[in-house]
Design an enzyme around this catalytic site. Structure first.
Site, PDB file in Angstrom:
ATOM      1  N   LEU A 192       3.230   4.168   1.692  1.00 23.36           N
ATOM      2  CA  LEU A 192       3.129   4.838   2.997  1.00 23.36           C
ATOM      3  C   LEU A 192       1.785   5.547   3.071  1.00 23.36           C
ATOM      4  O   LEU A 192       1.689   6.751   2.880  1.00 23.36           O
ATOM      5  CB  LEU A 192       4.284   5.823   3.203  1.00 23.36           C
ATOM      6  CG  LEU A 192       5.659   5.224   3.432  1.00 23.36           C
ATOM      7  CD1 LEU A 192       6.667   6.313   3.777  1.00 23.36           C
ATOM      8  CD2 LEU A 192       5.656   4.175   4.519  1.00 23.36           C
ATOM      9  N   HIS A 193       0.737   4.779   3.332  1.00 16.18           N
ATOM     10  CA  HIS A 193      -0.595   5.359   3.463  1.00 16.18           C
ATOM     11  C   HIS A 193      -0.794   5.866   4.893  1.00 16.18           C
ATOM     12  O   HIS A 193       0.146   5.913   5.680  1.00 16.18           O
ATOM     13  CB  HIS A 193      -1.672   4.355   3.022  1.00 16.18           C
ATOM     14  CG  HIS A 193      -1.676   3.082   3.809  1.00 16.18           C
ATOM     15  ND1 HIS A 193      -2.373   2.936   4.976  1.00 16.18           N
ATOM     16  CD2 HIS A 193      -1.046   1.905   3.591  1.00 16.18           C
ATOM     17  CE1 HIS A 193      -2.183   1.721   5.450  1.00 16.18           C
ATOM     18  NE2 HIS A 193      -1.374   1.070   4.621  1.00 16.18           N
ATOM     19  N   ALA A 194      -1.992   6.240   5.251  1.00 16.62           N
ATOM     20  CA  ALA A 194      -2.270   6.957   6.507  1.00 16.62           C
ATOM     21  C   ALA A 194      -1.803   6.246   7.775  1.00 16.62           C
ATOM     22  O   ALA A 194      -1.115   6.848   8.597  1.00 16.62           O
ATOM     23  CB  ALA A 194      -3.759   7.272   6.611  1.00 16.62           C
ATOM     24  N   SER A 236       2.058   5.820   8.025  1.00 11.63           N
ATOM     25  CA  SER A 236       2.651   7.161   8.110  1.00 11.63           C
ATOM     26  C   SER A 236       2.484   7.725   9.509  1.00 11.63           C
ATOM     27  O   SER A 236       3.416   8.310  10.060  1.00 11.63           O
ATOM     28  CB  SER A 236       2.007   8.107   7.093  1.00 11.63           C
ATOM     29  OG  SER A 236       2.330   7.720   5.788  1.00 11.63           O
ATOM     30  N   GLU A 290       0.808  -1.217   0.000  1.00 12.97           N
ATOM     31  CA  GLU A 290       0.000   0.000   0.000  1.00 12.97           C
ATOM     32  C   GLU A 290       0.841   1.266   0.000  1.00 12.97           C
ATOM     33  O   GLU A 290       0.310   2.368  -0.003  1.00 12.97           O
ATOM     34  CB  GLU A 290      -0.935   0.037   1.221  1.00 12.97           C
ATOM     35  CG  GLU A 290      -1.962  -1.072   1.256  1.00 12.97           C
ATOM     36  CD  GLU A 290      -1.414  -2.375   1.833  1.00 12.97           C
ATOM     37  OE1 GLU A 290      -0.455  -2.323   2.616  1.00 12.97           O
ATOM     38  OE2 GLU A 290      -1.935  -3.440   1.477  1.00 12.97           O
TER      39      GLU A 290
END
Length: 88
Positions: A14-16, A19, A12
């Site tokens: 560095l999604h929410a 992160s 995916e």
């Protein structure tokens, strides 16, 4: 100053969630820490900055730490990258 390159291995990118884990891990340190991707550099202590980069799987990123506790900070970044399966 310490610089370390990583290759994002998470499917995916560095999604929410990852992160925010990364930002939370480095926030307690006093050193400045930046995340560089392509031609942009942001403060790694800023979730909005990190998210603005749109880092995808397979991306090459660089973490740059500068300050009194830069070695401990970079060790923490390494730990989070590996434990969360984000990058190597």
């Amino acid at each position: 100053m310490i610089e370390k390159n990583y290759k994002v291995t998470s499917n995916e990118g560095l999604h929410a969630r990852p992160s925010s884990v990364l930002v939370s891990a480095v926030t307690p340190f006093t050193s400045d820490v930046k995340l560089a991707y392509m031609d942009k550099t942001v403060n790694l202590k800023s979730i909005m900055g990190v998210m603005s980069l749109g880092i995808s799987a397979g991306a090459d990123i660089k973490v740059i730490a500068d300050g009194e506790d830069e070695e401990a900070l970079m060790a923490k970044v390494d730990e989070v990258m590996k434990s969360e399966g984000l990058a190597q």
